[in-house]
Design an enzyme around this catalytic site. Sequence first.
Site, PDB file in Angstrom:
ATOM      1  N   LYS A 118      47.399  39.528  34.467  1.00  0.00           N
ATOM      2  CA  LYS A 118      47.677  40.894  34.907  1.00  0.00           C
ATOM      3  C   LYS A 118      49.031  41.393  34.396  1.00  0.00           C
ATOM      4  O   LYS A 118      49.236  42.595  34.232  1.00  0.00           O
ATOM      5  CB  LYS A 118      47.670  40.986  36.434  1.00  0.00           C
ATOM      6  CG  LYS A 118      46.411  40.477  37.128  1.00  0.00           C
ATOM      7  CD  LYS A 118      45.239  41.412  36.962  1.00  0.00           C
ATOM      8  CE  LYS A 118      44.100  41.182  37.944  1.00  0.00           C
ATOM      9  NZ  LYS A 118      43.440  39.878  37.901  1.00  0.00           N
TER      10      LYS A 118
HETATM   11  C1  LIG Z   1      42.152  39.513  38.094  1.00  0.00           C
HETATM   12  C2  LIG Z   1      41.821  38.117  37.701  1.00  0.00           C
HETATM   13  C3  LIG Z   1      40.586  37.785  37.144  1.00  0.00           C
HETATM   14  C4  LIG Z   1      39.473  38.795  36.969  1.00  0.00           C
HETATM   15  O1  LIG Z   1      39.858  39.853  36.169  1.00  0.00           O
HETATM   16  P1  LIG Z   1      38.893  41.119  35.934  1.00  0.00           P
HETATM   17  O2  LIG Z   1      39.761  42.311  36.009  1.00  0.00           O
HETATM   18  O3  LIG Z   1      37.889  41.049  36.989  1.00  0.00           O
HETATM   19  O4  LIG Z   1      38.324  40.960  34.608  1.00  0.00           O
HETATM   20  C5  LIG Z   1      40.382  36.483  36.741  1.00  0.00           C
HETATM   21  N1  LIG Z   1      41.318  35.542  36.911  1.00  0.00           N
HETATM   22  C6  LIG Z   1      42.510  35.806  37.452  1.00  0.00           C
HETATM   23  C7  LIG Z   1      43.502  34.726  37.626  1.00  0.00           C
HETATM   24  C8  LIG Z   1      42.808  37.105  37.865  1.00  0.00           C
HETATM   25  O5  LIG Z   1      43.995  37.379  38.403  1.00  0.00           O
END
Ligand SMILES: *Cc1c(COP(=O)(O)O)cnc(C)c1O
Length: 462
Positions: A112
């Site tokens: 993120k």
């Molecule tokens: C947010 C997140 C995901 C999923 O991301 P999407 O936005 O659903 O594609 C997968 N793994 C981690 C560690 C995350 O923080």
Amino acid sequence: MKYVSTRGTAPELTFEDAMMTGLARDGGLYVPDVIPTLSHDDIAEMAGQSYEEIAFTVMRPFIGDTFTDDEFRDLIEAAYAGFNHAARAPLKQLDSNHFLLELFHGPTLAFKDFAMQLIGQMFQASLTRSGKRITIVGATSGDTGSAAIEAFRGLDNVDVFILFPHGRVSEVQRRQMTTPVESNVHALAMDGDFDDCQAALKDMFNDFEFRDGVNLAGVNSINWGRVLAQVVYYFSSAVSLGAPHRKVSFTVPTGNFGDIFAGYIAKRMGLPIDQLVIATNQNDILHRTLETGAQVKEGVTPSISPSMDIQVSSNFERALFEAYERDGAVVAEQMDELKDKGEFTISQGAIDMLRDTFASGRASEDETYATIKTELMLSGELLCPHSAVGVTVAGDHLGETPMITLATAHPAKFPAAVEKATGQHPDLPPHMADLFERDERVTRVPSDLDALQTLIKERIQN
Ligand SMILES: *Cc1c(COP(=O)(O)O)cnc(C)c1O
């Protein structure tokens, strides 16, 4: 470059306004009116370039005249300067034809940060220019919240409120949200699960009086700026394995469809991607949708990969919009059905397109534990449970083409599951080593729109 809503009736916006707005006023999501392409030569030139240079080439065609080239280069530099790895998104080899893309070297240890650090810079530049003040409200299953707080804490013209499901995020995730001391940061622990948090957020955006009154801005994965920032590492990793001369495949642990949709955009831009594999945990709505052609909501079962514990996959709407050849009216109808009945059936033409574009698989909890354990033995790589879901599903899709699995978080963010699988306790990196000694600051809130709106209005007046 103009941005249009997936439901077809909201006004067209510039990149800047689409980014600041988040959700469109017709309930849809913003997408570019045309997807720009890069030539074979453009991509070939990326060989040997820094992550930041590749980021500029990939994102520049999308931002119109929101920033000048020099401004945009500076924002990209600043966004990734705080990462703990010079390559930003390094590739590790797991097996002869299987690679891991480590996306957890940012300040909050999850992928993120790639998007949030950049939109933090872009928001700040835009707000400084306009003199406006905004209220960011985000819903999180854990990692978005910490990344947003890290990106926006201490900024003068922004208040940031993060709703997370009480008791359903890991302790490291919670502490990353509750320990920042800046007064513009507000961590809210809500009763319910992540889908309830996401629903409360959507309701706030659909209440135009509230939305305009507090200058609401969204940074959830539906924000186009976030999807765009995630397109970059598909290019950087594919190029380091020989693209555009050689094809690559990707497996992406996903729930909200944000990260995998970025991969789809990379493919549409001209990156030679063979397979795009959706990897889900036991909350497998996306896998079931592709298998059955219908999206049917079930309850969420908490898992060891909580950032994918989801039944309402917001960004899937963007894929649906493409599958229906950009017919916003049909998308709006299907989304209304989902809201009213908890399910909808995708037309034959649209599901064929989705099945041509994406493969999918699911990993059970036991398989995920087993992968964490065996991968440590086979390659020395300690996987977080989300990345392990990816590696498990990728195992069913390996072939001639190199496979890149996205490692979405650092194992130390989910120590309990990693320790149970391997007997090893993953340590936090030095910059976070004292996380468990810092004081927490959090407000418990009910799952109630009025109460939430009142609290937000009160807090931003101080
Ligand atoms: C947010 C997140 C995901 C999923 O991301 P999407 O936005 O659903 O594609 C997968 N793994 C981690 C560690 C995350 O923080």
